[in-house]
Design a protein around this motif. Structure first.
Motif, mmCIF file in Angstrom:
data_model
loop_
_atom_site.group_PDB
_atom_site.id
_atom_site.type_symbol
_atom_site.label_atom_id
_atom_site.label_comp_id
_atom_site.label_asym_id
_atom_site.label_seq_id
_atom_site.Cartn_x
_atom_site.Cartn_y
_atom_site.Cartn_z
ATOM 1 N N ILE A 39 0.843 -1.203 -0.013
ATOM 2 C CA ILE A 39 0.205 -0.033 0.155
ATOM 3 C C ILE A 39 0.868 1.446 -0.081
ATOM 4 N N ILE A 40 2.041 1.232 0.463
ATOM 5 C CA ILE A 40 2.808 2.361 0.453
ATOM 6 C C ILE A 40 3.631 2.561 -0.816
ATOM 7 N N LEU A 41 3.520 1.737 -1.564
ATOM 8 C CA LEU A 41 4.232 1.996 -2.886
ATOM 9 C C LEU A 41 4.083 3.257 -3.556
ATOM 10 N N PRO A 42 2.726 3.856 -3.809
ATOM 11 C CA PRO A 42 2.500 4.954 -4.436
ATOM 12 C C PRO A 42 2.869 6.225 -3.625
ATOM 13 N N SER A 43 3.076 6.130 -2.377
ATOM 14 C CA SER A 43 3.749 6.998 -1.428
ATOM 15 C C SER A 43 5.099 7.214 -1.500
ATOM 16 N N PHE A 44 5.947 6.338 -2.167
ATOM 17 C CA PHE A 44 7.501 6.545 -2.157
ATOM 18 C C PHE A 44 7.732 7.898 -2.598
ATOM 19 N N PRO A 45 7.321 8.702 -3.785
ATOM 20 C CA PRO A 45 7.857 9.930 -4.114
ATOM 21 C C PRO A 45 7.637 10.973 -2.975
ATOM 22 N N GLY A 165 -3.647 2.492 -2.059
ATOM 23 C CA GLY A 165 -2.357 3.556 -1.597
ATOM 24 C C GLY A 165 -2.606 4.908 -2.276
ATOM 25 N N SER A 166 -2.821 4.529 -3.578
ATOM 26 C CA SER A 166 -2.916 5.917 -4.738
ATOM 27 C C SER A 166 -3.857 6.925 -4.202
ATOM 28 N N VAL A 167 -5.046 6.266 -3.846
ATOM 29 C CA VAL A 167 -6.263 7.066 -3.486
ATOM 30 C C VAL A 167 -5.896 7.805 -2.166
ATOM 31 N N THR A 168 -5.338 7.166 -1.376
ATOM 32 C CA THR A 168 -5.227 7.721 0.161
ATOM 33 C C THR A 168 -4.102 8.514 0.172
ATOM 34 N N GLU A 169 -3.119 8.384 -0.642
ATOM 35 C CA GLU A 169 -2.098 9.422 -0.704
ATOM 36 C C GLU A 169 -2.320 10.708 -1.333
ATOM 37 N N GLN A 170 -3.274 10.551 -2.178
ATOM 38 C CA GLN A 170 -3.853 12.015 -2.804
ATOM 39 C C GLN A 170 -4.707 12.500 -2.013
ATOM 40 N N ILE A 171 -5.512 11.855 -1.065
ATOM 41 C CA ILE A 171 -6.306 12.735 -0.411
ATOM 42 C C ILE A 171 -6.134 13.092 1.115
ATOM 43 N N ILE A 172 -5.116 12.250 1.808
ATOM 44 C CA ILE A 172 -4.991 12.247 3.128
ATOM 45 C C ILE A 172 -3.396 12.392 3.438
ATOM 46 N N GLY A 173 -2.507 12.041 2.217
ATOM 47 C CA GLY A 173 -1.208 11.900 2.539
ATOM 48 C C GLY A 173 -0.534 10.643 2.915
ATOM 49 N N ARG A 175 1.405 9.719 5.710
ATOM 50 C CA ARG A 175 1.321 9.777 7.063
ATOM 51 C C ARG A 175 0.221 9.272 7.582
ATOM 52 N N LEU A 176 -1.015 9.898 7.080
ATOM 53 C CA LEU A 176 -2.321 9.441 7.614
ATOM 54 C C LEU A 176 -2.769 7.760 6.872
ATOM 55 N N THR A 177 -2.108 7.489 5.754
ATOM 56 C CA THR A 177 -2.052 6.152 5.188
ATOM 57 C C THR A 177 -1.757 5.420 6.240
ATOM 58 N N PHE A 178 -0.851 5.480 6.860
ATOM 59 C CA PHE A 178 -0.271 4.534 7.899
ATOM 60 C C PHE A 178 -1.239 4.550 9.107
ATOM 61 N N VAL A 179 -1.822 5.582 9.329
ATOM 62 C CA VAL A 179 -2.751 5.637 10.635
ATOM 63 C C VAL A 179 -4.073 4.975 10.313
ATOM 64 N N THR A 180 -4.476 4.913 8.799
ATOM 65 C CA THR A 180 -5.749 4.474 8.411
ATOM 66 C C THR A 180 -5.516 2.812 8.323
ATOM 67 N N VAL A 181 -4.118 2.499 8.035
ATOM 68 C CA VAL A 181 -3.978 0.891 8.028
ATOM 69 C C VAL A 181 -4.000 0.493 9.530
ATOM 70 N N GLY A 182 -3.695 1.301 10.472
ATOM 71 C CA GLY A 182 -3.444 0.942 11.855
ATOM 72 C C GLY A 182 -4.855 0.762 12.469
ATOM 73 N N VAL A 183 -5.842 1.662 11.967
ATOM 74 C CA VAL A 183 -7.117 1.655 12.539
ATOM 75 C C VAL A 183 -7.776 0.374 11.979
ATOM 76 N N VAL A 184 -7.580 -0.050 10.599
ATOM 77 C CA VAL A 184 -8.078 -1.156 9.894
ATOM 78 C C VAL A 184 -7.745 -2.414 10.829
ATOM 79 N N GLY A 185 -6.323 -2.306 11.365
ATOM 80 C CA GLY A 185 -5.914 -3.588 12.194
ATOM 81 C C GLY A 185 -6.812 -3.387 13.443
ATOM 82 N N VAL A 186 -6.891 -2.394 14.311
ATOM 83 C CA VAL A 186 -7.758 -2.473 15.421
ATOM 84 C C VAL A 186 -9.112 -2.878 15.247
ATOM 85 N N LEU A 187 -9.638 -2.485 14.120
ATOM 86 C CA LEU A 187 -11.295 -2.909 13.888
ATOM 87 C C LEU A 187 -11.178 -4.583 13.651
#
Length: 412
Positions: A39-45, A165-173, A175-187
């Motif tokens: 999921i982090i591949l699109p966030s590399f740049p 990852g491409s969608v979340t990168e464009q919408i929330i950046g 850093r928040l992509t990592f938070v979102t994935v963490g929230v999925v883990g908690v749920l």
């Protein structure tokens, strides 16, 4: 059935019917590790610009994840055979979420890499124990059917994750992509805690001392019932991750797709694997698991050969490449769940160790497939991909030819 149910109240293996909720939960547990890998591949740049690192350094975020994930499975498996699945899955998912927060708050690249290691250490428990839980609950053809859905989810997650990852990168950046994935883990941890009790009976608990653990892994590595189908699964996984590694160079560099189109292409391949997984129970019931596995390997090999042929055609042959890739993915989607079922079915008493060992073989295959396809610098990316797929499945077929005629439902 909810968390108030005890293990003693569960039907024995082979008597519990797989409900949609249980299968969906096991699929989600298996998929979250694969989802968090790509999921982090699109966030590399954006990460490169934010933390001032090179492309080579960014590769550490993947390699560290793979290494910790692979080794962690070897530790989690025996621990689950000794202490049960429930605490390790829930605790692992919470640790995964903490790793995501660490990545999101990382002030430098070193902290980001450390956070990725924490993520992998946590999520490996969910991924490896999803198969062990399935083995606790089901047997025979039912196990094969459930594992088919679990493997489909594991294969689909890397396909969808770059687009997500491409969608979340464009919408929330990033850093928040990592938070979102963490929230999925908690749920997912909450869902598991509510939906399933402990599935590994106390009467089947194994010792955690180093001697029995080493003995368990050694016996698995020397047992043809396990190691031969495990190698088949490892080769299939290596070919799949070879595709993931080569896809940007093939689809963007050679065939001219954009990064968004790349994500859409990944997502579009998922229904092929899903369709193959749906056919597995029907084909296995008609022809038997071993003959069906042979069919899957033959199709995957043919797909790799067609990729190789497509590489020799004029540039821009997207249709030829896509057709060849679909043949490979369809065959892989048949062979992978059956190889997994064959590897795990004989080992009810040490399902955690067997699942961990299988996961380790898969991750080694993934690392080798991705590495080899990028190291064949003298070849075009598409040719290198075709070569890796063909080589992996020639090895699989050769290994499978040695497979003893064990019934899928045999017990250790």
């Amino acid at each position: 059935m909810n968390a108030a149910t005890t293990t003693a109240e569960l039907p024995g293996a082979g008597r519990l019917q797989p409900t949609r909720g249980i299968v969906s939960l096991l699929a989600a547990l298996a998929a979250i590790g694969a989802l968090s890998t790509n999921i982090i591949l699109p966030s590399f740049p954006a990460i490169r610009a934010s933390l001032g690192v090179s492309d080579a350094q960014l590769g550490l975020t993947l390699s560290v994840f793979f290494i910790v994930f692979a080794v962690g499975q070897l530790i989690v498996g025996p621990m689950s055979d000794r202490f049960g699945r429930r605490k390790l899955v829930i605790g692992g998912l919470l640790l995964f979420a903490a790793g995501g927060v660490m990545c999101a708050l990382a002030p430098n690249f070193g902290t980001l890499v450390l956070g990725r290691g924490v993520q992998a250490a946590g999520v490996c428990a969910a991924s490896v124990l999803a198969r062990a839980i399935a083995r606790d609950l089901f047997d025979g053809e039912t196990l094969s059917r459930v594992l088919a859905m679990v493997i489909v989810a594991m294969a689909a997650a890397p396909g969808f994750s770059p687009l997500l990852g491409s969608v979340t990168e464009q919408i929330i950046g990033w850093r928040l992509t990592f938070v979102t994935v963490g929230v999925v883990g908690v749920l997912l941890a909450v869902w598991y805690a509510w939906r399933l009790p402990e599935t590994h009976a106390v009467s089947q608990r194994a010792s955690l001392s180093l001697g029995p653990i080493f003995s368990a892994y050694t016996s698995l590595a020397c047992d043809a019932r396990f190691i031969r189908p495990a190698i088949v699964v490892g080769c299939a996984t290596g070919a799949l991750y070879g595709f993931f590694a080569a896809a940007p160079a093939v689809l963007i560099g050679a065939l001219g797709l954009s990064s968004l189109q790349l994500g859409l292409f990944f997502a579009a391949t998922v229904p092929v694997v899903f369709a193959a997984g749906l056919l597995v129970p029907r084909l296995s019931g008609r022809w038997g698991p071993q003959r069906t596995l042979q069919l899957g390997l033959a199709l995957a090999l043919a797909g790799g050969a067609l990729v190789w042929v497509a590489a020799g055609r004029a540039p821009g042959s997207l249709v030829a490449f896509t057709t060849a890739l679909c043949v490979f993915l369809f065959g892989m989607g048949i062979a992978n769940p059956l190889g997994t079922a064959l590897a795990l079915s004989p080992f009810a008493a040490k399902a955690g160790a067997a699942s961990a060992m299988l996961g380790f073989v898969q991750m080694v295959g993934a690392a080798l497939g991705a590495m080899v396809v990028t190291k064949l610098g003298g070849l075009s990316p598409m040719t290198a991909l075709g070569l890796v797929i063909v080589a992996a499945h020639v090895l699989s077929i050769a290994v499978f030819a040695l497979l003893s005629r064990q019934r899928l439902g045999a017990t250790a």
